[in-house]
Design an enzyme around this catalytic site. Structure first.
Site, PDB file in Angstrom:
ATOM      1  N   SER A  40       0.812  -1.220   0.000  1.00 63.83           N
ATOM      2  CA  SER A  40       0.000   0.000   0.000  1.00 63.83           C
ATOM      3  C   SER A  40       0.844   1.269   0.000  1.00 63.83           C
ATOM      4  CB  SER A  40      -0.926   0.011   1.223  1.00 63.83           C
ATOM      5  OG  SER A  40      -0.170  -0.016   2.421  1.00 63.83           O
ATOM      6  N   ASP A 326      -1.824   7.972   8.438  1.00 63.17           N
ATOM      7  CA  ASP A 326      -2.114   7.310   9.703  1.00 63.17           C
ATOM      8  C   ASP A 326      -0.776   6.815  10.223  1.00 63.17           C
ATOM      9  OD1 ASP A 326      -1.556   4.688   8.638  1.00 63.17           O
ATOM     10  OD2 ASP A 326      -3.582   4.611   7.838  1.00 63.17           O
ATOM     11  N   HIS A 329       1.253   4.773   7.599  1.00 64.65           N
ATOM     12  CA  HIS A 329       1.325   5.179   6.190  1.00 64.65           C
ATOM     13  C   HIS A 329       1.812   6.621   6.069  1.00 64.65           C
ATOM     14  CE1 HIS A 329      -1.515   1.760   5.981  1.00 64.65           C
ATOM     15  NE2 HIS A 329      -0.929   1.545   4.813  1.00 64.65           N
TER      16      HIS A 329
END
Length: 421
Positions: A40, A326, A329
């Site tokens: 991701s 977050d 990330h």
């Protein structure tokens, strides 16, 4: 004319003031022939589908999203796709390969095959798997997944014996016991086929311990037999423990061919997926960025264990992962490491990437590319352009000869003029 060497020396010293060429903690590339595998933190498609499109979710610079040089999937990893039903077909090709994935299978997920199993064994499996991937991608350009077809002549089907949480193992597949067998003391076989790739990474796995079923203990025994070459690959259970063991995997690099999977005891396993390796290339070390969580979650160091020179360079941030989107990330340290993908660099080494190929105060270890010569450029009285003492000695001799000639000529003309007067 006699001032020219001195002018060159002075210019060299002035030009070198304040210059340094240390190794930098980034991943980069020699040219445009590179490829990144990720999750991701480099999945541009995942960001596009979020609302709003917040690129702070990634550690990758969004300028690279349209490069066509990235294969990434949020929530996944190459290891996870290799073994489990949660699958993404990682596919890419390049001379210089970079990996920034692995965090989606860590001790945080606590996977084990059975309730009495061991996640430590799965971390060991992860390290062995990535060792094979990194070593082979140093000599192959192309990586993708392929399905492995197999033929089992019995009536039993594959079974989801090994699962934990949302993860269900499907590579290798377990073939369930035939209904007419009263226990697991039997021999059974299945044919499988590898074709279309130069080589393949396939799993060969056993339960290394005493497997209990209906008051009986079994020793796992699995073999692959290459019917074309006669080569046998096998594993037998050697441990006597009855709890705390799990599915130990070896990762074989096999050629195309016709194979026979053989079980002498317990359940038959047969590979269903393989890493497809294609297009041999000149040896080019891969680069691996440590894929880890914020310290609030437990991570592992298996990619670091797998990434060893000379076939692999490992990069890591010196601080905790603290994201801006977050907590997991968008970390500044790892964003900095990936920023090296925005430009070409001439030299790679164990210590880092060198931006210039002239000189450096650090001698490159396990160098690759056009690398600098080491010199003590931290000493303020020594210019970097005199790291080789021979030119300096020759320059000194020339300057000395020039001075002597000038003095002799001056004396000659002074004497000549005095005589004429």
């Amino acid at each position: 004319m006699f001032l020219l060497p001195r002018f060159i020396l002075v210019s060299c010293i002035i030009g070198s003031l304040g210059f340094d060429n240390p190794p930098t903690n980034v991943v980069s590339h020699l040219n445009g022939d590179w490829f990144l595998f990720g999750d991701s933190r480099s999945d541009c498609n995942h960001v596009v589908n979020t609302n709003p499109r917040n690129y702070s979710y990634m550690d990758l610079n969004p300028a690279l999203c349209d490069s066509g040089k990235i294969s990434s999937k949020a929530g996944n990893s190459i290891f996870r796709s290799f073994h489990f039903t949660d699958f993404y077909n990682y596919t890419g090709e390049g001379q210089q390969i970079i990996f920034y994935e692995g965090v989606n299978f860590t001790p945080y997920h606590a996977f084990k095959c059975t309730t009495s199993g061991s996640n430590d064994i799965w971390m060991q499996n992860k390290g062995l798997f990535y060792t094979q991937v990194y070593k082979n991608m140093a000599v192959y350009r192309s990586l993708t997944f392929v399905n492995v077809p197999y033929v089992y002549n019995g009536s039993a089907q594959s079974t989801a014996l090994c699962k934990s949480g949302s993860l269900v193992l499907n590579n290798p597949a377990y073939i369930a016991r035939e209904a007419n067998f009263g226990d697991y003391y039997y021999k059974v076989e299945a044919d499988f086929y590898l074709s279309g790739c130069d080589e393949y990474i396939v799993p060969l796995c056993i339960f290394n311990g005493k497997f209990l079923s209906n008051t009986k203990y079994y020793d796992d025994s699995q073999y692959y037999f290459n019917k074309d070459t006669g080569v046998i690959y096998g594993l037998n259970s050697t441990e006597t423990i009855t709890t705390g063991f799990d599915f130990n995997c070896h990762y074989l690099v096999l050629p195309s061919g016709n194979y026979l999977a053989i079980s002498n005891e317990l359940l038959l396993t047969v590979p269903t997926k393989a890493i497809c390796l294609n297009k041999r290339k000149d040896f080019t070390p891969v680069q691996v960025v440590h894929s880890r969580w914020n310290n609030a979650r437990q991570s592992d160091n298996m990619t670091a264990v797998a990434c060893q020179p000379p076939y692999c360079y490992f990069r890591n941030s010196t601080t905790n992962y603290v994201g801006v989107y977050d907590i997991n990330h968008g970390d500044a340290g790892f964003t900095s490491i990936l920023s090296g993908l925005l430009y070409d660099s001439p030299c790679f080494s164990q210590q880092g990437v060198f931006r210039y190929n002239n000189v450096s105060s650090v001698w490159p270890l396990y160098p690759y590319g056009r690398c600098p010569t080491a010199a003590d450029i931290n000493t303020p009285d020594v210019p970097i352009c005199v790291y080789d003492p021979l030119p300096l000695i020759l320059l000194g001799i020339l300057l000395g000869v020039a001075v002597i000639i000038i003095v002799v000529l001056l004396l000659y003309f002074m004497v000549e003029n005095g005589t004429r007067l």
